[in-house]
Each structure stands twice: as C-alpha cells, then as structure tokens.
Motif scaffolding. Structure first.
Motif, PDB file in Angstrom:
ATOM      1  N   ASP A 183       0.796  -1.218   0.000  1.00 62.47           N
ATOM      2  CA  ASP A 183       0.000   0.000   0.000  1.00 62.47           C
ATOM      3  C   ASP A 183       0.834   1.276   0.000  1.00 62.47           C
ATOM      4  OD1 ASP A 183      -2.338  -1.484   0.025  1.00 62.47           O
ATOM      5  OD2 ASP A 183      -2.423  -1.561   2.214  1.00 62.47           O
ATOM      6  N   TYR A 184       2.146   1.147   0.159  1.00 66.41           N
ATOM      7  CA  TYR A 184       2.993   2.342   0.102  1.00 66.41           C
ATOM      8  C   TYR A 184       3.085   2.877  -1.332  1.00 66.41           C
ATOM      9  CZ  TYR A 184       7.059   0.117  -2.126  1.00 66.41           C
ATOM     10  OH  TYR A 184       7.900  -0.499  -3.010  1.00 66.41           O
ATOM     11  N   LEU A 185       2.760   2.011  -2.304  1.00 66.65           N
ATOM     12  CA  LEU A 185       2.811   2.404  -3.703  1.00 66.65           C
ATOM     13  C   LEU A 185       1.531   3.113  -4.134  1.00 66.65           C
ATOM     14  CD1 LEU A 185       4.289  -0.924  -5.092  1.00 66.65           C
ATOM     15  CD2 LEU A 185       5.465   1.288  -5.112  1.00 66.65           C
ATOM     16  N   ASP A 186       1.684   4.094  -5.028  1.00 72.77           N
ATOM     17  CA  ASP A 186       0.523   4.708  -5.658  1.00 72.77           C
ATOM     18  C   ASP A 186      -0.116   3.666  -6.568  1.00 72.77           C
ATOM     19  OD1 ASP A 186      -0.949   6.304  -7.828  1.00 72.77           O
ATOM     20  OD2 ASP A 186      -0.384   7.877  -6.416  1.00 72.77           O
ATOM     21  N   LYS A 187      -1.427   3.627  -6.600  1.00 71.87           N
ATOM     22  CA  LYS A 187      -2.126   2.623  -7.409  1.00 71.87           C
ATOM     23  C   LYS A 187      -1.948   2.841  -8.906  1.00 71.87           C
ATOM     24  CE  LYS A 187      -3.718   0.326  -3.896  1.00 71.87           C
ATOM     25  NZ  LYS A 187      -3.040   1.070  -2.821  1.00 71.87           N
ATOM     26  N   GLU A 188      -1.513   4.023  -9.299  1.00 67.73           N
ATOM     27  CA  GLU A 188      -1.225   4.317 -10.698  1.00 67.73           C
ATOM     28  C   GLU A 188       0.266   4.058 -10.939  1.00 67.73           C
ATOM     29  OE1 GLU A 188      -1.099   5.063 -14.507  1.00 67.73           O
ATOM     30  OE2 GLU A 188      -3.018   5.087 -13.414  1.00 67.73           O
ATOM     31  N   TYR A 204      20.307  10.174  -1.603  1.00 71.63           N
ATOM     32  CA  TYR A 204      19.273  11.201  -1.427  1.00 71.63           C
ATOM     33  C   TYR A 204      18.362  10.837  -0.258  1.00 71.63           C
ATOM     34  CZ  TYR A 204      20.973  12.100  -6.123  1.00 71.63           C
ATOM     35  OH  TYR A 204      21.786  12.334  -7.213  1.00 71.63           O
ATOM     36  N   LYS A 205      18.973  10.298   0.767  1.00 68.77           N
ATOM     37  CA  LYS A 205      18.219   9.783   1.909  1.00 68.77           C
ATOM     38  C   LYS A 205      17.315  10.828   2.543  1.00 68.77           C
ATOM     39  CE  LYS A 205      18.910   7.608   6.440  1.00 68.77           C
ATOM     40  NZ  LYS A 205      19.908   7.072   7.412  1.00 68.77           N
ATOM     41  N   ASP A 206      17.791  12.064   2.620  1.00 68.49           N
ATOM     42  CA  ASP A 206      17.064  13.093   3.364  1.00 68.49           C
ATOM     43  C   ASP A 206      16.101  13.910   2.504  1.00 68.49           C
ATOM     44  OD1 ASP A 206      18.355  12.387   5.754  1.00 68.49           O
ATOM     45  OD2 ASP A 206      20.080  13.653   5.278  1.00 68.49           O
ATOM     46  N   SER A 207      15.955  13.565   1.252  1.00 69.62           N
ATOM     47  CA  SER A 207      15.006  14.312   0.421  1.00 69.62           C
ATOM     48  C   SER A 207      13.586  14.053   0.929  1.00 69.62           C
ATOM     49  CB  SER A 207      15.122  13.888  -1.045  1.00 69.62           C
ATOM     50  OG  SER A 207      14.521  12.618  -1.246  1.00 69.62           O
ATOM     51  N   PRO A 208      12.711  15.045   0.835  1.00 66.94           N
ATOM     52  CA  PRO A 208      11.328  14.849   1.306  1.00 66.94           C
ATOM     53  C   PRO A 208      10.642  13.659   0.646  1.00 66.94           C
ATOM     54  CG  PRO A 208      11.752  17.175   0.926  1.00 66.94           C
ATOM     55  CD  PRO A 208      12.953  16.441   0.405  1.00 66.94           C
ATOM     56  N   ALA A 209      10.877  13.465  -0.666  1.00 66.33           N
ATOM     57  CA  ALA A 209      10.222  12.361  -1.371  1.00 66.33           C
ATOM     58  C   ALA A 209      10.688  11.011  -0.840  1.00 66.33           C
ATOM     59  CB  ALA A 209      10.503  12.460  -2.865  1.00 66.33           C
ATOM     60  N   ASN A 210      11.981  10.868  -0.609  1.00 71.72           N
ATOM     61  CA  ASN A 210      12.493   9.584  -0.122  1.00 71.72           C
ATOM     62  C   ASN A 210      12.135   9.342   1.339  1.00 71.72           C
ATOM     63  OD1 ASN A 210      13.515   8.904  -2.582  1.00 71.72           O
ATOM     64  ND2 ASN A 210      15.614   9.536  -2.127  1.00 71.72           N
ATOM     65  N   THR A 211      12.097  10.403   2.118  1.00 73.13           N
ATOM     66  CA  THR A 211      11.647  10.264   3.505  1.00 73.13           C
ATOM     67  C   THR A 211      10.196   9.773   3.539  1.00 73.13           C
ATOM     68  OG1 THR A 211      13.138  12.007   4.276  1.00 73.13           O
ATOM     69  CG2 THR A 211      11.239  11.483   5.677  1.00 73.13           C
ATOM     70  N   GLN A 212       9.369  10.347   2.676  1.00 77.06           N
ATOM     71  CA  GLN A 212       7.970   9.924   2.602  1.00 77.06           C
ATOM     72  C   GLN A 212       7.854   8.472   2.139  1.00 77.06           C
ATOM     73  OE1 GLN A 212       5.411  11.416  -0.610  1.00 77.06           O
ATOM     74  NE2 GLN A 212       3.875  11.912   0.965  1.00 77.06           N
ATOM     75  N   THR A 213       8.661   8.074   1.154  1.00 80.30           N
ATOM     76  CA  THR A 213       8.619   6.689   0.666  1.00 80.30           C
ATOM     77  C   THR A 213       8.993   5.708   1.770  1.00 80.30           C
ATOM     78  OG1 THR A 213       9.113   7.321  -1.624  1.00 80.30           O
ATOM     79  CG2 THR A 213       9.607   5.054  -0.982  1.00 80.30           C
ATOM     80  N   ARG A 214      10.062   6.010   2.514  1.00 80.99           N
ATOM     81  CA  ARG A 214      10.468   5.134   3.620  1.00 80.99           C
ATOM     82  C   ARG A 214       9.368   5.039   4.667  1.00 80.99           C
ATOM     83  NH1 ARG A 214      15.226   7.866   3.172  1.00 80.99           N
ATOM     84  NH2 ARG A 214      14.769   9.079   5.047  1.00 80.99           N
ATOM     85  N   ASN A 215       8.799   6.168   5.012  1.00 80.67           N
ATOM     86  CA  ASN A 215       7.753   6.168   6.040  1.00 80.67           C
ATOM     87  C   ASN A 215       6.524   5.388   5.591  1.00 80.67           C
ATOM     88  OD1 ASN A 215       9.336   7.688   7.762  1.00 80.67           O
ATOM     89  ND2 ASN A 215       8.393   9.644   7.207  1.00 80.67           N
ATOM     90  N   ARG A 216       6.159   5.543   4.331  1.00 77.42           N
ATOM     91  CA  ARG A 216       4.999   4.813   3.813  1.00 77.42           C
ATOM     92  C   ARG A 216       5.278   3.318   3.767  1.00 77.42           C
ATOM     93  NH1 ARG A 216       0.870   7.139   0.997  1.00 77.42           N
ATOM     94  NH2 ARG A 216       0.857   5.419  -0.521  1.00 77.42           N
ATOM     95  N   PHE A 217       6.486   2.943   3.350  1.00 74.47           N
ATOM     96  CA  PHE A 217       6.844   1.526   3.306  1.00 74.47           C
ATOM     97  C   PHE A 217       6.826   0.926   4.706  1.00 74.47           C
ATOM     98  CE2 PHE A 217      10.157  -1.838   3.401  1.00 74.47           C
ATOM     99  CZ  PHE A 217       9.556  -2.737   2.513  1.00 74.47           C
ATOM    100  N   CYS A 218       7.422   1.618   5.656  1.00 72.36           N
ATOM    101  CA  CYS A 218       7.478   1.112   7.036  1.00 72.36           C
ATOM    102  C   CYS A 218       6.101   1.042   7.681  1.00 72.36           C
ATOM    103  CB  CYS A 218       8.396   1.997   7.885  1.00 72.36           C
ATOM    104  SG  CYS A 218      10.134   1.886   7.463  1.00 72.36           S
ATOM    105  N   ALA A 219       5.191   1.904   7.234  1.00 76.71           N
ATOM    106  CA  ALA A 219       3.854   1.920   7.820  1.00 76.71           C
ATOM    107  C   ALA A 219       3.088   0.625   7.570  1.00 76.71           C
ATOM    108  CB  ALA A 219       3.043   3.103   7.277  1.00 76.71           C
ATOM    109  N   GLY A 220       3.604  -0.228   6.671  1.00 77.88           N
ATOM    110  CA  GLY A 220       3.000  -1.529   6.476  1.00 77.88           C
ATOM    111  C   GLY A 220       3.065  -2.378   7.726  1.00 77.88           C
ATOM    112  N   LEU A 221       4.002  -2.073   8.596  1.00 73.47           N
ATOM    113  CA  LEU A 221       4.096  -2.769   9.898  1.00 73.47           C
ATOM    114  C   LEU A 221       4.135  -1.705  10.979  1.00 73.47           C
ATOM    115  CD1 LEU A 221       4.449  -5.499  11.367  1.00 73.47           C
ATOM    116  CD2 LEU A 221       6.918  -5.135  11.205  1.00 73.47           C
ATOM    117  N   ARG A 222       5.264  -1.055  11.077  1.00 76.59           N
ATOM    118  CA  ARG A 222       5.445   0.056  12.032  1.00 76.59           C
ATOM    119  C   ARG A 222       6.725   0.750  11.637  1.00 76.59           C
ATOM    120  NH1 ARG A 222       6.555  -4.704  14.821  1.00 76.59           N
ATOM    121  NH2 ARG A 222       8.745  -4.967  15.369  1.00 76.59           N
ATOM    122  N   CYS A 223       6.901   1.977  12.030  1.00 74.20           N
ATOM    123  CA  CYS A 223       8.089   2.719  11.641  1.00 74.20           C
ATOM    124  C   CYS A 223       8.510   3.670  12.769  1.00 74.20           C
ATOM    125  CB  CYS A 223       7.831   3.499  10.359  1.00 74.20           C
ATOM    126  SG  CYS A 223       9.320   4.207   9.636  1.00 74.20           S
TER     127      CYS A 223
END
Length: 223
Positions: A183-188, A204-223
């Motif tokens: 669910d971290y992925l956009d459906k499109e 580019y670890k600290d870029s806003p986009a990559n921070t958001q991607t990591r957080n969304r991926f981790c949210a599948g369990l916990r982060c």
C-alpha cells in the motif's frame, strides 16, 4: 549478513548471470521480505568463482529456494555490496530493529534482468545483443513472479518505464499491490518513482520524497 546465489558464466561476454539471490540473517530461513531491482551489480564471489558451496546442511536449506529446473545448479556465497546493505537497512527500519544485523530470516532479491554487470549501460547493451539472455530472463521471471513474498519493495527506478522492461515491471507492481498489500505504492503505475535502495538509503536519503517513501513503506508494519 550472508549472501547466497546461483551464478552461471557466459562465455560470449566474459561475465555471467546471477539469480535467486538471498540475503540471510540470523538463524532463520523464513522469508522476511523481497526487493526487485534493475540487474545484479557489484557484489562478487566471497571465495572465488570456482568455489561453490558444498556444505550439506547449508545446501539443504538453500534447496527450499530452488526454482524448477535449477536442481543441481551450484550455489555460491557472495560478498555483500552497498546496494545489499541498503536493502538490509530498509528492512531493519521496517521491522523496527536498531541494526540490520538484528534481522532474522531471508530477504529475496529479484531483478528485471539478470546479467551481472555494475555498469548499467554496458549491461543493457550486452543484454540486448545476446539473444540467449532473453530466454534466460523470461524463464527466471516466470518463477520470480510466483515466489515473491511480502513485504515487497520495488526499487527498479526509471528502468521500469522503459519499453524493454515495462511489462515485467508492471507485472511485479500488480503482484505487489493486488496480492501482497504493498500500500505504500501509488495505485497508478506511472505515478511511482520506484526509487533504487542506494538513492533511498544513501545518496538522497534526506530528500522529502524519499523520507515519505520510507515512512509509507514502514507503515505496512510500524516505523
């Protein structure tokens, strides 16, 4: 972290293809995640290309990961590379453990194509020139798509949008979203960047986009 993989040399290009790569942590052989990337890169043999694994107990564990038709193919231990360490760090975040070495189980590595070459430009050129690689890649893909297990991170970057690899990338995407709750992925499909783990966890670890991607991926369990 132990790295186990099949490898087959190709006489025509002085290199080879590497498939069924496993990152194994601790004592468990349970699958704890999967990642899909471009092609095998800089990771190389730990004990030399002519030294395959012979330990019977280790081979018994690896046999559970064999693809049909691969029975009897040699397994090798490789040294980890920076991309593999980044994959491990991402899953350590996912499982909320303080260090990647505290993971326990197997992360499966899949690719869009399997020629082992660090230089992507050279890899793409050779992959297109050697007709035999098309059949090899397609055969491995058929087994990959039914072997992938959640949690799944798709990190094949812009290669996913290329005409040569889009179909496979879309198949991995559909499998991840529809059957494995990615669910971290956009459906499109085209709305996703599919950021490579090196960019996500290093460059580019600290870029806003990559921070958001990591957080969304981790949210599948916990982060």
């Amino acid at each position: 972290m132990k790295v186990y993989t099949h490898y087959q040399a190709i006489d025509d290009c002085g290199n080879g293809y590497r498939w069924r790569t496993l990152l194994q942590f601790g004592n468990s052989w349970d699958i704890i995640g999967s990642v899909v990337m471009k092609n095998p890169g800089s990771a190389n043999f730990k004990n030399g290309k002519d030294i395959s694994i012979t330990d019977s107990s280790l081979l018994a564990n690896l046999a559970a990961f064999e693809y049909p038709g691969d029975e009897g193919k040699e397994w090798f231990e490789f040294k980890g590379d920076q991309t593999m360490y980044c994959v491990a760090e991402l899953f350590a975040l996912y499982y909320n453990v303080p260090d990647k070495m505290q993971l326990n189980g197997v992360i499966q590595i899949f690719n869009l194509f399997y020629l082992k070459e660090q230089d992507l430009g050279k890899a793409l050129k050779t992959n297109k020139e050697l007709a035999m690689l098309g059949e090899i890649n397609d055969t491995i893909f058929k087994h990959d798509i039914v072997s992938i297990k959640a949690p799944i991170y798709l990190g094949f970057g812009k290669l996913a949008k290329s005409s040569d690899f889009r179909d496979k990338a879309e198949a991995f995407f559909s499998e991840a979203v529809v059957n494995h709750a990615a669910d971290y992925l956009d459906k499109e499909f085209d709305a996703n960047s599919f950021t490579h783990p090196l960019a996500l966890m290093r460059y580019y670890k600290d870029s806003p986009a990559n921070t958001q991607t990591r957080n969304r991926f981790c949210a599948g369990l916990r982060c």
